[in-house]
Design an enzyme around this catalytic site. Sequence first.
Site, PDB file in Angstrom:
ATOM      1  N   ARG A 181       0.832  -1.217   0.000  1.00  0.00           N
ATOM      2  CA  ARG A 181       0.000   0.000   0.000  1.00  0.00           C
ATOM      3  C   ARG A 181       0.862   1.262   0.000  1.00  0.00           C
ATOM      4  NH1 ARG A 181      -3.465   0.377   4.673  1.00  0.00           N
ATOM      5  NH2 ARG A 181      -1.762  -0.666   5.678  1.00  0.00           N
ATOM      6  N   ASN A 219      -5.990  -2.989   2.568  1.00  0.00           N
ATOM      7  CA  ASN A 219      -5.818  -4.419   2.801  1.00  0.00           C
ATOM      8  C   ASN A 219      -7.192  -5.040   3.021  1.00  0.00           C
ATOM      9  OD1 ASN A 219      -3.022  -4.393   2.667  1.00  0.00           O
ATOM     10  ND2 ASN A 219      -2.738  -4.333   4.880  1.00  0.00           N
TER      11      ASN A 219
END
Length: 115
Positions: free
Chosen positions: A44, A62
């Site tokens: 990320r 996530n």
Amino acid sequence: MGLFEWLKNMGAQPEIVHIPDSPHTLQVRRRYRFSGLVQGVGFRWQAKTLAAQLGLTGWARNEHDGTVTVELQGGEALVEEFLRAIRAVPRFDITDIQAERLPLSEKEAAFTLRY
């Protein structure tokens, strides 16, 4: 991959080729679901860095099943460059990418991380 190799790769940045955006560039919004080794490896954070370098907006999150969902908005060529660059990061083992077209969002101004 050992801890030291992983740490060494944390600093490795994929080469970015900036593709100039113009008012005539097709603007798109895409949702991608990345499977494989994509959690616990800085995926990320890397997505946010790449999106910022390319001037894309959107977010990354996530998921409970071990995947990462990323929404991107910007020039079509820039979104494709994002995909090329994220696949090139050696510490990720992306085994599948599912893609979905979405309508443009007028409310976004940056790329964010969601929890």
